[in-house]
Design a protein around this motif. Structure first.
Motif, short mmCIF file in Angstrom:
data_model
loop_
_atom_site.label_atom_id
_atom_site.label_comp_id
_atom_site.label_asym_id
_atom_site.label_seq_id
_atom_site.Cartn_x
_atom_site.Cartn_y
_atom_site.Cartn_z
N ASN A 71 0.74 -1.18 -0.04
CA ASN A 71 0.09 0.01 0.00
C ASN A 71 1.01 1.36 0.13
OD1 ASN A 71 1.09 -0.19 2.57
ND2 ASN A 71 -1.10 0.24 3.59
N CYS A 73 1.29 3.20 -2.15
CA CYS A 73 0.42 4.65 -2.62
C CYS A 73 -0.36 5.19 -1.72
CB CYS A 73 -0.26 4.17 -3.96
SG CYS A 73 0.61 3.63 -5.31
N ASP A 74 -0.57 4.80 -0.56
CA ASP A 74 -1.38 5.48 0.63
C ASP A 74 -0.34 6.60 1.00
OD1 ASP A 74 -3.29 3.81 -0.03
OD2 ASP A 74 -3.04 2.51 1.80
N ARG A 75 0.93 6.41 0.73
CA ARG A 75 1.77 7.52 1.59
C ARG A 75 2.14 8.44 0.56
NH1 ARG A 75 6.25 3.68 4.33
NH2 ARG A 75 6.89 5.69 5.15
#
Length: 100
Positions: A71, A73-75
């Protein structure tokens, strides 16, 4: 002579694969985020089975291969509006922005 040719080929390969990043593909860290918990990849990949090797397409160029989580891309956010972060398989993989 053979050594010169080999060196020339290796420099050519580095220049061909080390190209800059297209501004449409640039990812940025969201405010308050950092990569301090993201180790570099080894030659065999990542020691942690829940991480995989990928280059981030940053505004100054590609990052060295990093062991990122699924994940990641959450950051991250895209530098350009109307785009979204995506992760591409490979070794190393690629984390960059694509059209929505």
């Amino acid at each position: 002579m053979v050594r010169r040719i080999a060196m020339l080929l290796s420099v050519t390969l580095v220049l061909a694969t080390g190209c800059g990043v297209n501004e449409d593909e640039v990812v940025l860290l969201k405010e308050g985020e950092d990569l301090s918990d993201t180790p570099y990849c080894g030659s065999l990949g990542c020691a942690d089975p829940f991480r995989y090797c990928a280059e981030l397409f940053l505004d100054f160029g590609r990052s060295p291969p990093l062991c990122v989580v699924e994940n990641i891309c959450d950051r991250l956010e895209c530098a350009k509006e109307g785009r979204r972060c995506a992760v591409f398989d490979g070794f190393p993989g690629q984390v960059k922005c694509i059209e929505n």
